[in-house]
Design a protein around this motif. Structure first.
Motif, PDB file in Angstrom:
ATOM      1  N   THR A  29       3.530   1.597  -3.288  1.00 56.94           N
ATOM      2  CA  THR A  29       3.032   1.126  -4.581  1.00 56.94           C
ATOM      3  C   THR A  29       1.435   1.440  -4.988  1.00 56.94           C
ATOM      4  O   THR A  29       0.770   1.943  -4.026  1.00 56.94           O
ATOM      5  CB  THR A  29       3.226  -0.215  -5.086  1.00 56.94           C
ATOM      6  OG1 THR A  29       2.053  -1.147  -4.264  1.00 56.94           O
ATOM      7  CG2 THR A  29       4.689  -1.038  -4.569  1.00 56.94           C
ATOM      8  N   SER A  30       1.072   1.266  -6.164  1.00 60.11           N
ATOM      9  CA  SER A  30      -0.232   1.567  -6.549  1.00 60.11           C
ATOM     10  C   SER A  30      -1.241   0.259  -6.201  1.00 60.11           C
ATOM     11  O   SER A  30      -2.321   0.279  -6.333  1.00 60.11           O
ATOM     12  CB  SER A  30      -0.382   1.718  -8.053  1.00 60.11           C
ATOM     13  OG  SER A  30       0.214   0.530  -8.732  1.00 60.11           O
ATOM     14  N   LEU A  31      -0.618  -0.824  -5.383  1.00 61.92           N
ATOM     15  CA  LEU A  31      -1.388  -1.996  -5.167  1.00 61.92           C
ATOM     16  C   LEU A  31      -1.795  -1.860  -3.876  1.00 61.92           C
ATOM     17  O   LEU A  31      -0.941  -1.138  -2.963  1.00 61.92           O
ATOM     18  CB  LEU A  31      -0.593  -3.183  -5.698  1.00 61.92           C
ATOM     19  CG  LEU A  31      -0.324  -3.518  -6.936  1.00 61.92           C
ATOM     20  CD1 LEU A  31       0.305  -4.830  -7.220  1.00 61.92           C
ATOM     21  CD2 LEU A  31      -1.493  -3.634  -7.817  1.00 61.92           C
ATOM     22  N   LYS A  32      -2.676  -2.765  -3.137  1.00 61.19           N
ATOM     23  CA  LYS A  32      -2.924  -2.793  -1.884  1.00 61.19           C
ATOM     24  C   LYS A  32      -2.814  -4.412  -1.341  1.00 61.19           C
ATOM     25  O   LYS A  32      -3.033  -5.290  -2.212  1.00 61.19           O
ATOM     26  CB  LYS A  32      -4.634  -2.419  -1.548  1.00 61.19           C
ATOM     27  CG  LYS A  32      -4.939  -1.148  -2.051  1.00 61.19           C
ATOM     28  CD  LYS A  32      -4.588  -0.158  -1.173  1.00 61.19           C
ATOM     29  CE  LYS A  32      -5.085   1.280  -1.554  1.00 61.19           C
ATOM     30  NZ  LYS A  32      -3.878   2.200  -1.668  1.00 61.19           N
TER      31      LYS A  32
ATOM     32  N   ASP B 298       5.958   5.474 -14.299  1.00 59.62           N
ATOM     33  CA  ASP B 298       5.701   3.993 -14.035  1.00 59.62           C
ATOM     34  C   ASP B 298       7.000   3.471 -13.525  1.00 59.62           C
ATOM     35  O   ASP B 298       7.575   3.162 -14.699  1.00 59.62           O
ATOM     36  CB  ASP B 298       4.915   3.518 -15.085  1.00 59.62           C
ATOM     37  CG  ASP B 298       4.440   2.191 -14.593  1.00 59.62           C
ATOM     38  OD1 ASP B 298       4.225   1.985 -13.548  1.00 59.62           O
ATOM     39  OD2 ASP B 298       4.027   1.340 -15.497  1.00 59.62           O
TER      40      ASP B 298
ATOM     41  N   ALA C 172       4.062   5.477  -7.434  1.00 60.69           N
ATOM     42  CA  ALA C 172       2.646   5.749  -7.118  1.00 60.69           C
ATOM     43  C   ALA C 172       2.459   6.716  -6.206  1.00 60.69           C
ATOM     44  O   ALA C 172       1.496   7.814  -6.243  1.00 60.69           O
ATOM     45  CB  ALA C 172       1.604   4.523  -7.055  1.00 60.69           C
ATOM     46  N   ASN C 173       3.192   6.674  -5.060  1.00 52.73           N
ATOM     47  CA  ASN C 173       2.628   7.581  -3.794  1.00 52.73           C
ATOM     48  C   ASN C 173       3.977   8.321  -3.407  1.00 52.73           C
ATOM     49  O   ASN C 173       4.057   8.908  -2.608  1.00 52.73           O
ATOM     50  CB  ASN C 173       2.525   6.578  -2.570  1.00 52.73           C
ATOM     51  CG  ASN C 173       1.435   5.693  -2.821  1.00 52.73           C
ATOM     52  OD1 ASN C 173       0.247   6.172  -3.458  1.00 52.73           O
ATOM     53  ND2 ASN C 173       1.342   4.465  -2.520  1.00 52.73           N
TER      54      ASN C 173
ATOM     55  N   ASP D 187       0.785  -1.234  -0.044  1.00 53.12           N
ATOM     56  CA  ASP D 187       0.121  -0.124   0.105  1.00 53.12           C
ATOM     57  C   ASP D 187       0.975   1.227   0.093  1.00 53.12           C
ATOM     58  O   ASP D 187       0.421   2.072  -0.671  1.00 53.12           O
ATOM     59  CB  ASP D 187      -0.935   0.011   1.068  1.00 53.12           C
ATOM     60  CG  ASP D 187      -1.825  -1.353   1.478  1.00 53.12           C
ATOM     61  OD1 ASP D 187      -1.303  -2.508   1.369  1.00 53.12           O
ATOM     62  OD2 ASP D 187      -2.931  -1.158   1.449  1.00 53.12           O
TER      63      ASP D 187
ATOM     64  N   ALA E 129       2.460  -3.330 -10.902  1.00 51.74           N
ATOM     65  CA  ALA E 129       2.177  -2.072  -9.896  1.00 51.74           C
ATOM     66  C   ALA E 129       3.227  -1.016 -10.194  1.00 51.74           C
ATOM     67  O   ALA E 129       4.358  -0.997 -10.788  1.00 51.74           O
ATOM     68  CB  ALA E 129       2.737  -2.389  -8.411  1.00 51.74           C
ATOM     69  N   ASN E 130       2.891   0.213  -9.916  1.00 51.61           N
ATOM     70  CA  ASN E 130       3.584   1.558 -10.159  1.00 51.61           C
ATOM     71  C   ASN E 130       4.344   1.793  -8.735  1.00 51.61           C
ATOM     72  O   ASN E 130       3.783   2.216  -7.670  1.00 51.61           O
ATOM     73  CB  ASN E 130       2.988   2.655 -10.292  1.00 51.61           C
ATOM     74  CG  ASN E 130       3.647   3.918 -10.653  1.00 51.61           C
ATOM     75  OD1 ASN E 130       4.929   3.922 -10.421  1.00 51.61           O
ATOM     76  ND2 ASN E 130       3.117   5.165 -11.056  1.00 51.61           N
TER      77      ASN E 130
ATOM     78  N   ASP F  75       5.703  10.813 -11.155  1.00 53.30           N
ATOM     79  CA  ASP F  75       4.578  10.376 -12.018  1.00 53.30           C
ATOM     80  C   ASP F  75       4.840   9.063 -12.967  1.00 53.30           C
ATOM     81  O   ASP F  75       3.908   8.668 -13.507  1.00 53.30           O
ATOM     82  CB  ASP F  75       3.610  11.458 -12.371  1.00 53.30           C
ATOM     83  CG  ASP F  75       4.334  12.015 -13.423  1.00 53.30           C
ATOM     84  OD1 ASP F  75       5.498  12.514 -13.314  1.00 53.30           O
ATOM     85  OD2 ASP F  75       3.896  12.725 -14.407  1.00 53.30           O
TER      86      ASP F  75
END
Length: 154
Positions: free
Chosen positions: A57-60, A86, A78-79, A54, A74-75, A84
């Protein structure tokens, strides 16, 4: 002699534990890099600090519950407020393959004090040996039993 390590790469400016952060850390003159490893659901060694995807990355969800084929989508930026692009979560073998052609130290922190990843020590040592860079590797962990196992295996 004092050695300067880029902690999670040049993580102050670039997404932590990514190839970009490691490259920038070495370009900035660090003597080595520090990175963190976890195991995926399918037993791959990924370079990521947290047990969960979380924060970085862009995943959870948990790394241990996610297959690498999903994590590689995943990026990893992302956070990160300054990026910005990838940027991908690297495998340990990606980092070692890049490092093999260079000359710097690598502190691999086994993130196995919260989640006990079965076989992590063997997998990490096998990867290091495959790239023939044992003399440039430092293994660290907050799990003293894991460190003792690494010493026995190595």
């Amino acid at each position: 002699m004092t050695k300067i390590f880029a902690h999670r790469g040049a993580s102050g400016q670039f997404p932590e534990n990514t190839m970009l952060a490691f490259e920038k850390g070495i370009e900035a003159g660090a003597d080595g890099i520090e990175l963190d490893v976890q195991l995926t659901k399918d037993g791959r060694i990924v370079v990521i600090h947290d047990e969960r995807l979380d924060r970085t990355t862009s995943l959870k969800g948990f790394v241990k519950d996610t297959a690498y084929d999903v994590i590689k989508t995943a990026n990893a930026a992302a956070n990160h407020n300054q990026m910005d692009n990838d940027i991908k979560v690297p495998l340990l073998e990606d980092v070692l393959s890049w490092a093999e052609k260079k000359n710097f130290l690598i502190n691999i922190e086994l993130k196995n004090s919260v989640i006990r990843y079965e076989g992590m020590e063997e997998k990490v040592l096998k990867a290091v040996k495959r790239f023939n860079i044992e003399e440039r590797i430092i293994l660290s962990t907050f799990n003293h039993e894991s460190l003792a196992l690494c010493a026995r295996l190595a």
